[in-house]
Design an enzyme around this catalytic site. Structure first.
Site, PDB file in Angstrom:
ATOM      1  N   LYS A  14      14.893  39.404  61.620  1.00 39.44           N
ATOM      2  CA  LYS A  14      16.340  39.157  61.692  1.00 39.44           C
ATOM      3  C   LYS A  14      17.029  39.144  60.338  1.00 39.44           C
ATOM      4  CE  LYS A  14      16.579  37.319  66.247  1.00 39.44           C
ATOM      5  NZ  LYS A  14      17.285  36.571  67.251  1.00 39.44           N
TER       6      LYS A  14
ATOM      7  N   LYS B 285      11.352  45.170  73.246  1.00 40.00           N
ATOM      8  CA  LYS B 285      11.567  44.203  74.333  1.00 40.00           C
ATOM      9  C   LYS B 285      13.029  44.185  74.773  1.00 40.00           C
ATOM     10  CE  LYS B 285      12.733  39.876  72.140  1.00 40.00           C
ATOM     11  NZ  LYS B 285      12.870  38.479  72.394  1.00 40.00           N
TER      12      LYS B 285
ATOM     13  N   LYS C 166      18.932  40.428  74.362  1.00 34.83           N
ATOM     14  CA  LYS C 166      20.389  40.269  74.385  1.00 34.83           C
ATOM     15  C   LYS C 166      21.034  41.008  73.235  1.00 34.83           C
ATOM     16  CE  LYS C 166      19.504  35.719  75.328  1.00 34.83           C
ATOM     17  NZ  LYS C 166      19.454  34.462  74.663  1.00 34.83           N
TER      18      LYS C 166
HETATM   19  P1  ATP Z   1      17.720  37.682  71.142  1.00 33.50           P
HETATM   20  O1  ATP Z   1      18.015  39.090  71.484  1.00 33.50           O
HETATM   21  O2  ATP Z   1      18.907  36.949  70.571  1.00 33.50           O
HETATM   22  O3  ATP Z   1      16.440  37.503  70.412  1.00 33.50           O
HETATM   23  P2  ATP Z   1      16.530  37.233  73.657  1.00 33.50           P
HETATM   24  O4  ATP Z   1      17.206  38.009  74.702  1.00 33.50           O
HETATM   25  O5  ATP Z   1      15.266  37.783  73.078  1.00 33.50           O
HETATM   26  O6  ATP Z   1      17.547  36.946  72.522  1.00 33.50           O
HETATM   27  P3  ATP Z   1      15.911  34.419  73.543  1.00 33.50           P
HETATM   28  O7  ATP Z   1      17.044  33.499  73.711  1.00 33.50           O
HETATM   29  O8  ATP Z   1      15.395  34.665  72.177  1.00 33.50           O
HETATM   30  O9  ATP Z   1      16.266  35.812  74.247  1.00 33.50           O
HETATM   31  O10 ATP Z   1      14.704  33.979  74.451  1.00 33.50           O
HETATM   32  C1  ATP Z   1      14.756  33.071  75.531  1.00 33.50           C
HETATM   33  C2  ATP Z   1      13.427  33.069  76.242  1.00 33.50           C
HETATM   34  O11 ATP Z   1      13.264  34.285  76.948  1.00 33.50           O
HETATM   35  C3  ATP Z   1      12.202  32.939  75.349  1.00 33.50           C
HETATM   36  O12 ATP Z   1      11.224  32.164  75.989  1.00 33.50           O
HETATM   37  C4  ATP Z   1      11.756  34.350  75.164  1.00 33.50           C
HETATM   38  O13 ATP Z   1      10.408  34.450  74.833  1.00 33.50           O
HETATM   39  C5  ATP Z   1      12.075  34.913  76.532  1.00 33.50           C
HETATM   40  N1  ATP Z   1      12.341  36.329  76.457  1.00 33.50           N
HETATM   41  C6  ATP Z   1      13.372  36.926  75.843  1.00 33.50           C
HETATM   42  N2  ATP Z   1      13.317  38.249  75.988  1.00 33.50           N
HETATM   43  C7  ATP Z   1      12.208  38.493  76.722  1.00 33.50           C
HETATM   44  C8  ATP Z   1      11.585  39.664  77.206  1.00 33.50           C
HETATM   45  N3  ATP Z   1      12.095  40.846  77.001  1.00 33.50           N
HETATM   46  N4  ATP Z   1      10.471  39.530  77.938  1.00 33.50           N
HETATM   47  C9  ATP Z   1       9.951  38.340  78.186  1.00 33.50           C
HETATM   48  N5  ATP Z   1      10.469  37.193  77.764  1.00 33.50           N
HETATM   49  C10 ATP Z   1      11.584  37.254  77.027  1.00 33.50           C
END
Ligand code: ATP
Ligand code: LTN
Length: 334
Positions: free
Chosen positions: A113, A195, A198
């Site tokens: 990041k 992955k 968001k």
């Molecule tokens: P960002 O894009 O801001 O990193 P994010 O969409 O990855 O956000 P987080 O808020 O970081 O989401 O994660 C919330 C939870 O969802 C965590 O437990 C994370 O491991 C899980 N998570 C997020 N994206 C995935 C994914 N693609 N597959 C499985 N688990 C996920």
């Protein structure tokens, strides 16, 4: 009884990765453990460029509403907003004096990041995992359900707990990460090598929990696969198809191999439509409940108030104990 803690940032709309990688498991754990779930808004302000105060307020309410809609049960579990308890920020300071600069600098998420941002990266982003350690350790959590991208953060929390206990006496419980059996890493439908996230550049590859059925269907239809036609699980050779199979399995509770055997030979079109259908069925009751809850924001606010009070009953004494152990003088004592 095992105690579970997990959190999610109100940094965007929840998607299939959040649902399958986190929430499904959160809900299931309520049957066997004492669960504490948190909307981690303090974590969401660590990237100043993404920080819009009015959006943050709205997303905080929406995320809490989403958690309730998915099945987080405020009668059995504690659901609260991180910034409602100043103990999290205060405990972070104590841990800042225990955590090392070197170990934080090496955190993969920080490296990712902060890349290309030079000197403008916030200290908050650097300190993010320490705040996360405070979240977990304040509640003596045994287990932390998270996607596998969070593994290093949980290990850091464990190291901080161990170091603190060694230096100042036994205060903190050593937590461990637990990963859901399937759906641990949901990949982007347009680029199955990254992955679902968001913060992805395009929304086409992201299925949001609140997407309507038509949109879900469309996103799966245009999911990237490959030029062959066989349906089998092979992350290396067939990342797109493998991702769809994993989503399918997580949405239906069936085995990946059984699904692959059922659909092999039927063509990608039929297969994608079936995956879309399974996802639509899975999110339908969640969306209904979300609509009901969103029509009564006063009730959501009340539930979060109850959650904060119950969270404080655990966090306040833990922080006091940590301060005592470090020799920070309690007020009224001389
Ligand atoms: P960002 O894009 O801001 O990193 P994010 O969409 O990855 O956000 P987080 O808020 O970081 O989401 O994660 C919330 C939870 O969802 C965590 O437990 C994370 O491991 C899980 N998570 C997020 N994206 C995935 C994914 N693609 N597959 C499985 N688990 C996920
Ligand atoms: N960094 C986590 C969110 C998070 C969290 C926590 C998860 C903040 N505090 C405590 C588990 C326990 C993420 O999922 N991105």
């Amino acid at each position: 009884m095992t105690r579970v803690f997990s959190g999610m940032q109100p940094s965007g709309d929840p998607h299939l990765g959040n649902l399958l990688g986190a929430w499904v498991n959160w809900v299931a754990m309520q049957d066997t453990a004492e669960c504490i779930y948190c909307v981690v808004d303090l974590h969401a302000i660590t990237s100043p460029t993404d920080h819009d105060p009015s959006a943050l307020r709205r997303r905080t309410v929406e995320l809490a509403t989403g958690m309730l809609a998915v099945g987080v049960d405020p009668e059995r579990s504690i659901l609260f907003v991180q910034s409602h308890l100043s103990e999290h920020a205060e405990c972070t300071w104590l841990f800042n004096c225990v955590a090392g600069f070197g170990e934080l600098r090496k955190m993969p998420q920080f490296k990712e990041k902060s890349e290309g941002k030079g000197e403008s990266v916030s200290v908050g982003l650097f300190d993010y995992p320490v705040l996360q350690a405070a979240d977990i350790l304040l509640y003596h959590a045994d287990e932390v359900p998270v996607g596998d991208d969070q593994r290093h953060h949980i290990e850091l929390a464990r190291d901080i707990a161990q170091r603190f206990n060694h230096r100042y006496g036994e205060v903190f419980t050593l937590p461990r990460a637990v990963h859901p059996p399937s759906g641990a890493r949901v990949m982007d439908l347009q680029d199955p090598t990254v992955k679902m996230s968001k913060s992805a550049s395009s929304e086409k590859g992201i299925v949001y929990v609140l997407d309507d059925p038509k949109r879900i269907e469309k996103k799966f239809k245009s999911a990237q696969t490959d030029s062959a036609t066989d349906i089998r699980h092979d992350r290396e050779q067939k990342p797109g198809v493998s991702n769809l199979l994993e989503i399918f399995a997580a949405a239906t509770g069936r085995e990946i191999e059984a699904l692959a055997a059922d659909y092999d030979g039927q063509g990608y079109g039929t297969f994608k439509a079936a995956v879309a259908e399974a996802v639509i069925e899975m999110v339908r009751p969640i969306q209904q409940r979300h609509t009901e809850l969103a029509s009564d924001p006063g009730e959501v606010a009340r539930l979060l108030g109850v959650g904060a009070t119950r969270a404080a009953e655990i966090a306040v004494p833990t922080l006091r104990q940590a301060k005592d152990a470090m020799g920070l003088l309690p007020p009224g004592v001389a």
